[in-house]
Design a protein around this motif. Structure first.
Motif, PDB file in Angstrom:
ATOM      1  N   MET A  93       0.880  -1.161   0.000  1.00 42.03           N
ATOM      2  CA  MET A  93       0.000   0.000   0.000  1.00 42.03           C
ATOM      3  C   MET A  93       0.921   1.215   0.000  1.00 42.03           C
ATOM      4  SD  MET A  93      -2.822  -1.511   2.561  1.00 42.03           S
ATOM      5  CE  MET A  93      -1.750  -2.798   3.156  1.00 42.03           C
ATOM      6  N   TYR A 134       1.772   5.185  -0.212  1.00 40.79           N
ATOM      7  CA  TYR A 134       1.177   6.452   0.214  1.00 40.79           C
ATOM      8  C   TYR A 134       1.869   7.625  -0.467  1.00 40.79           C
ATOM      9  CZ  TYR A 134      -0.355   3.181   3.736  1.00 40.79           C
ATOM     10  OH  TYR A 134      -0.881   2.079   4.368  1.00 40.79           O
ATOM     11  N   VAL A 150      -3.891   6.319  -2.196  1.00 39.89           N
ATOM     12  CA  VAL A 150      -3.116   5.140  -1.820  1.00 39.89           C
ATOM     13  C   VAL A 150      -3.174   4.194  -3.009  1.00 39.89           C
ATOM     14  CG1 VAL A 150      -2.937   3.170  -0.266  1.00 39.89           C
ATOM     15  CG2 VAL A 150      -3.712   5.365   0.620  1.00 39.89           C
ATOM     16  N   GLU A 151      -2.025   3.782  -3.479  1.00 44.88           N
ATOM     17  CA  GLU A 151      -1.997   2.821  -4.585  1.00 44.88           C
ATOM     18  C   GLU A 151      -1.683   1.448  -4.038  1.00 44.88           C
ATOM     19  OE1 GLU A 151      -0.028   3.534  -8.203  1.00 44.88           O
ATOM     20  OE2 GLU A 151      -0.893   5.520  -8.429  1.00 44.88           O
ATOM     21  N   ILE A 152      -2.336   0.462  -4.588  1.00 47.11           N
ATOM     22  CA  ILE A 152      -2.129  -0.921  -4.178  1.00 47.11           C
ATOM     23  C   ILE A 152      -1.313  -1.615  -5.268  1.00 47.11           C
ATOM     24  CG2 ILE A 152      -3.261  -3.074  -3.511  1.00 47.11           C
ATOM     25  CD1 ILE A 152      -3.925  -0.629  -1.694  1.00 47.11           C
ATOM     26  N   SER A 197       6.280   8.794  -3.805  1.00 48.58           N
ATOM     27  CA  SER A 197       5.597   8.273  -2.619  1.00 48.58           C
ATOM     28  C   SER A 197       6.324   8.704  -1.348  1.00 48.58           C
ATOM     29  CB  SER A 197       5.517   6.748  -2.686  1.00 48.58           C
ATOM     30  OG  SER A 197       6.795   6.186  -2.550  1.00 48.58           O
ATOM     31  N   ALA A 255       5.394   3.132   2.227  1.00 49.14           N
ATOM     32  CA  ALA A 255       4.544   2.007   1.854  1.00 49.14           C
ATOM     33  C   ALA A 255       4.471   1.045   3.029  1.00 49.14           C
ATOM     34  CB  ALA A 255       5.105   1.298   0.627  1.00 49.14           C
ATOM     35  N   GLN A 311      -9.848  -6.160  -3.493  1.00 50.37           N
ATOM     36  CA  GLN A 311     -10.079  -5.338  -4.690  1.00 50.37           C
ATOM     37  C   GLN A 311     -11.560  -5.031  -4.850  1.00 50.37           C
ATOM     38  OE1 GLN A 311      -8.062  -7.952  -7.467  1.00 50.37           O
ATOM     39  NE2 GLN A 311      -6.300  -6.598  -7.572  1.00 50.37           N
ATOM     40  N   ARG A 344     -12.500  -2.342  -2.300  1.00 54.05           N
ATOM     41  CA  ARG A 344     -12.003  -0.998  -2.676  1.00 54.05           C
ATOM     42  C   ARG A 344     -12.873  -0.382  -3.761  1.00 54.05           C
ATOM     43  NH1 ARG A 344      -7.506   1.705  -1.740  1.00 54.05           N
ATOM     44  NH2 ARG A 344      -7.379   2.386  -3.873  1.00 54.05           N
TER      45      ARG A 344
END
Length: 78
Positions: free
Chosen positions: A10, A12, A19-21, A55, A58, A72, A75
């Motif tokens: 995750m 940041y 927030v990207e996964i 970022s 993470a 997923q 989200r």
């Protein structure tokens, strides 16, 4: 059928709630092996900084394939 485990990062970003996964490609046979990899390879934090230079950090967790699908879906529904 045995479930495979994956490291999920995750990622940041500053000044945003974004927030990207990211799912790491390498599968692990068990959750324990996955967690041990995170614990013994602090370099994965540096890898994430190289992949996402903007970022601010993470966090890493282990999910099995079913858990990733549920995560997923959850989200998307927010």
């Amino acid at each position: 059928m045995m479930l495979e485990w994956f490291i999920i990062a995750m990622v940041y970003f500053p000044n945003t709630d974004r927030v990207e996964i990211k799912k790491m490609a390498r599968p692990f046979a068990t959750e324990q092996v996955c967690k041990e990899f995170i614990k013994t390879n602090p370099g994965i934090q540096n890898d994430m900084i190289l992949l996402e230079p903007n970022s601010i950090g993470a966090s890493f967790k282990c999910f099995d394939s079913n858990g990733i699908k549920q995560f997923q879906a959850k989200r998307r529904s927010i």
